[in-house]
Design a protein around this motif. Structure first.
Motif, short mmCIF file in Angstrom:
data_model
loop_
_atom_site.label_atom_id
_atom_site.label_comp_id
_atom_site.label_asym_id
_atom_site.label_seq_id
_atom_site.Cartn_x
_atom_site.Cartn_y
_atom_site.Cartn_z
N LEU A 1 0.84 -1.19 0.00
CA LEU A 1 0.00 0.00 0.00
C LEU A 1 0.88 1.25 0.00
CD1 LEU A 1 -2.90 1.10 0.43
CD2 LEU A 1 -2.57 0.72 2.88
N ASP A 2 0.71 2.10 -1.00
CA ASP A 2 1.47 3.36 -1.06
C ASP A 2 0.57 4.48 -0.54
OD1 ASP A 2 2.78 5.69 -1.66
OD2 ASP A 2 3.08 5.26 -3.78
N LEU A 3 0.87 4.92 0.67
CA LEU A 3 0.03 5.93 1.33
C LEU A 3 0.53 7.35 1.11
CD1 LEU A 3 -0.37 4.04 4.74
CD2 LEU A 3 -2.26 4.54 3.18
N SER A 4 1.56 7.51 0.28
CA SER A 4 2.27 8.79 0.28
C SER A 4 1.38 10.00 -0.05
CB SER A 4 3.49 8.73 -0.63
OG SER A 4 3.10 8.42 -1.94
N LEU A 5 0.48 9.84 -1.01
CA LEU A 5 -0.39 10.99 -1.34
C LEU A 5 -1.82 10.48 -1.40
CD1 LEU A 5 -0.74 13.93 -1.94
CD2 LEU A 5 -0.16 13.50 -4.33
N TYR A 6 -2.51 10.66 -0.29
CA TYR A 6 -3.80 10.05 -0.02
C TYR A 6 -4.87 11.13 -0.20
CZ TYR A 6 -7.11 7.40 3.05
OH TYR A 6 -8.16 6.73 3.60
N LEU A 7 -5.74 10.93 -1.18
CA LEU A 7 -6.79 11.92 -1.46
C LEU A 7 -8.09 11.50 -0.78
CD1 LEU A 7 -7.72 14.43 -3.17
CD2 LEU A 7 -8.54 12.76 -4.85
N VAL A 8 -8.68 12.43 -0.04
CA VAL A 8 -10.00 12.21 0.56
C VAL A 8 -10.97 13.10 -0.20
CG1 VAL A 8 -11.37 12.28 2.68
CG2 VAL A 8 -8.91 11.80 2.80
N THR A 9 -12.05 12.51 -0.72
CA THR A 9 -12.97 13.31 -1.52
C THR A 9 -13.93 14.09 -0.63
OG1 THR A 9 -14.76 11.69 -1.70
CG2 THR A 9 -12.92 11.51 -3.29
N ASP A 10 -14.54 15.09 -1.25
CA ASP A 10 -15.52 15.91 -0.55
C ASP A 10 -16.48 16.41 -1.63
OD1 ASP A 10 -15.38 18.00 2.27
OD2 ASP A 10 -16.81 18.27 0.62
N SER A 11 -17.76 16.16 -1.43
CA SER A 11 -18.73 16.52 -2.48
C SER A 11 -19.49 17.80 -2.17
CB SER A 11 -19.72 15.37 -2.67
OG SER A 11 -19.03 14.17 -2.87
N THR A 12 -19.04 18.54 -1.14
CA THR A 12 -19.78 19.76 -0.79
C THR A 12 -19.51 20.85 -1.83
OG1 THR A 12 -17.96 20.49 0.59
CG2 THR A 12 -19.70 19.29 1.69
N ALA A 13 -20.47 21.75 -1.95
CA ALA A 13 -20.41 22.78 -3.00
C ALA A 13 -19.16 23.65 -2.85
CB ALA A 13 -21.67 23.63 -2.95
N ALA A 14 -18.77 23.93 -1.61
CA ALA A 14 -17.63 24.83 -1.39
C ALA A 14 -16.36 24.24 -1.99
CB ALA A 14 -17.44 25.05 0.11
N ILE A 15 -16.27 22.92 -2.02
CA ILE A 15 -15.05 22.29 -2.51
C ILE A 15 -15.17 21.86 -3.97
CG2 ILE A 15 -13.66 20.19 -2.22
CD1 ILE A 15 -13.45 20.85 0.67
N LEU A 16 -16.29 21.26 -4.34
CA LEU A 16 -16.43 20.79 -5.72
C LEU A 16 -16.70 21.93 -6.71
CD1 LEU A 16 -18.34 17.43 -6.15
CD2 LEU A 16 -15.97 17.99 -6.67
N LYS A 17 -17.35 22.98 -6.23
CA LYS A 17 -17.64 24.16 -7.07
C LYS A 17 -18.26 23.75 -8.41
CE LYS A 17 -13.31 25.52 -5.98
NZ LYS A 17 -12.06 26.25 -5.86
N GLU A 18 -19.34 22.98 -8.36
CA GLU A 18 -20.11 22.58 -9.55
C GLU A 18 -19.35 21.65 -10.49
OE1 GLU A 18 -22.64 25.80 -10.98
OE2 GLU A 18 -23.13 25.66 -8.84
N ARG A 19 -18.15 21.25 -10.12
CA ARG A 19 -17.44 20.33 -11.01
C ARG A 19 -17.89 18.90 -10.72
NH1 ARG A 19 -11.56 22.06 -9.34
NH2 ARG A 19 -12.63 21.72 -7.36
N ASP A 20 -17.60 18.01 -11.64
CA ASP A 20 -17.97 16.61 -11.47
C ASP A 20 -16.93 15.90 -10.60
OD1 ASP A 20 -19.21 14.00 -12.20
OD2 ASP A 20 -17.28 13.73 -13.21
N LEU A 21 -17.40 15.17 -9.60
CA LEU A 21 -16.49 14.51 -8.65
C LEU A 21 -15.51 13.59 -9.37
CD1 LEU A 21 -15.72 13.94 -5.66
CD2 LEU A 21 -17.40 12.09 -5.70
#
Ligand code: 3NM
Ligand code: MG
Length: 511
Positions: A3-23
């Motif tokens: 398991l390579d944990l070096s750059l671990y992305l956690v998603t967030d679907s709230t408007a403030a973060i996604l800004k109308e873009r597709d997840l």
């Protein structure tokens, strides 16, 4: 595959973060930029939507050979055949999750204390999310802010479990990621990576943001670059080097940027000039972007703190940290007020200090400012004996991975391994304001000119300074603090002039 944990992305679907873009699009861009794990975290959607979204994300992560983990929802992970789950302390426990998941599923868990971390390891977690590192608008209901010191304490506590992975989470961005990796480190266990939400998910260009993280994680922090040179160890071997280090400082003519209290500014500037350095007194944080381009150091001395100081300090620290130029912190009056106590905490969270210098009370405050205590120095007696002072200096330097100078009748200087007691100086130094503050400035000059052994650099500065004080005090015409000050400047100047000629006789037999 490990398991390579070096750059671990956690998603967030709230408007403030996604800004109308597709997840899916944002996650795919981040994967192109080098993300190594994706966690689908969705605290609001209905189960049907979560399953559908997770399935879509899985088809994307599979293209990049990157595992997809599902936050909290073991059922969603099972339904779509994800590689694993990430559990919070209030979610299903690891043992129950294991009953539902396939045997090779990855299980991670959020931990914010030594107890939680030890339990997670005992329960068979594959990795720990360790946090919250720094306050973050992305998750405001976090249990505790543990900073690098708290993270280090957790790593220490599980250091006999080499196979369990660790990622830090909370408020990590491009500016602080290298310091987080550098300071969250115990001798046997470092972090395997960092978990990021907003600094990638909310970035205008998630691919570029991920690429930049990937690059920063692979590269040592600018201030850590020069620390691997072989170092002299025995006190005598160190002392032998001092005259050479002083000569080098005089040659380099360092610039020292002082963000210093107004009581001592004039005296400190004169001390810097006397030793052959260029002092700049600037409380204006934005100037640091230009000033840090020179061969020089930054001193933060919070003696006359104002409401504007802190943001100025943080701007300047950031500029010098990024450049890799030394930063010295003199937390004057650290424990005196509520505001100063908070300032110590915020500055230590906000940047890296090559040297923290202070008296016993100030150093104890710097030690105690972390959320998680490793050892109970601050529950000890109100005045520390010599052994305790030496231990405190060493422990703080070890925890912060820097140099600590604890000043007093005897000064204790440590890099986390070596501790040196310096007995030089003269009581008249205690009768003149600014003589302590000037040591921060002098240290900055020496840390600039001698990078490979910071302990030796600071030691050389202290010895030059204290020997000059002894020489001044021994003059017949010095009757007290008034006549001491100009003579002291003369003696600093005399050492500097001798050093410039390659003459080391000022030092011989004096240390
Ligand atoms: N968990 P950002 S902090 C999802 O402390 C999450 O367990 C945390 O977001 C924890 O990278 C956090 O935008 C949010 O600061 C991290
Ligand atoms: Mg949870």
């Amino acid at each position: 595959m490990p398991l390579d944990l070096s750059l671990y992305l956690v998603t967030d679907s709230t408007a403030a973060i996604l800004k109308e873009r597709d997840l899916g699009t944002v996650v795919e861009e981040a994967l192109k930029g080098g993300v190594t794990v994706v966690q689908y975290r969705d605290k609001t959607s209905d189960t049907g939507v979560q399953v559908e979204t997770a399935r879509k994300l899985h088809s994307i992560t599979q293209k990049y050979g990157v595992p997809l983990l599902i936050n909290d929802r073991v059922d969603v992970a099972v339904a779509i055949g994800a590689e694993g789950v990430h559990l919070g302390q209030d979610d299903m426990n690891i043992k129950d999750a294991k009953k539902l998941l396939p045997p090779n599923a990855i299980i991670g868990i959020s931990t914010s204390s030594i107890e939680e971390a030890k339990k997670a390891v005992a329960d068979g977690a594959d990795y720990l999310g360790v946090g919250t590192m720094f306050a973050t608008p992305t998750k405001t209901n976090t249990k505790s802010m543990i900073g690098t010191a708290g993270t280090q304490a957790i790593l220490n506590a599980i250091s006999d479990s080499p196979s369990v992975g660790t990622v830090s989470i909370g408020g990590i961005n491009h500016t602080n990621v290298q310091r987080v990796m550098y300071q969250s480190h115990s001798p046997k266990k470092g972090l395997d990576g960092v978990a990021i939400v907003s600094a990638i998910m909310a970035a205008d260009d998630p691919k570029a943001a991920a690429e930049e993280f990937a690059k920063l994680i692979k590269t040592p922090a600018p201030f850590a670059l020069t620390l691997n040179a072989p170092r002299a160890n025995e006190a005598e071997a160190l002392l032998e080097e001092v005259p050479r280090i002083v000569r080098k400082m005089v040659e380099v003519h360092p610039l020292v940027h002082n963000m210093i209290n107004f009581v001592v500014a004039n005296f400190v500037a004169n001390v810097a000039l006397s030793i052959g350095a260029s002092p700049i007194m600037s409380p204006y944080g934005d100037e640091a972007t230009d000033l840090c381009q020179f061969d020089g150091a930054l001193l933060i001395n919070m003696g006359t703190l104002t409401s504007e100081s802190i943001s100025n300090y943080l701007k300047a620290i950031k500029a010098y940290n990024q450049r890799g130029n030394p930063v010295i912190y003199d937390p004057v009056g650290a424990g005196a007020t509520h505001i100063r106590r908070n300032t110590v905490r915020d500055l230590m969270r906000g940047g890296y200090f090559d040297l923290i210098k202070g008296n016993e009370g100030e150093i104890r405050q710097a030690w105690g400012s972390s959320a998680v205590q490793q050892r109970g120095v601050d529950s000890g007696p109100s005045t520390l004996d010599n052994q305790q002072k030496a231990t405190l200096a060493r422990d703080l330097a070890r925890r912060e991975r820097n140099i600590v100078l604890l000043t007093g009748a005897t000064d204790y200087l440590s890099d986390g391994e070596r501790v040196i007691a310096v007995e030089n100086g003269h009581p008249l130094l205690g009768q003149v304001t600014g003589t302590g503050c000037a040591i921060g400035t002098i240290s900055g000059c020496f840390l600039t000119s001698h990078r490979s052994d910071r302990l030796l650099a600071v030691l050389s500065g202290i010895l030059m300074y204290e020997i000059a004080a002894e020489n001044a005090a021994s003059k017949e015409y010095v009757r007290g603090p008034g006549s001491f000050v100009p003579t002291f400047l003369d003696e600093l100047y005399a050492i500097r002039t001798a050093a410039a000629k390659g003459d080391d006789s000022w030092f011989v037999g004096r240390a």
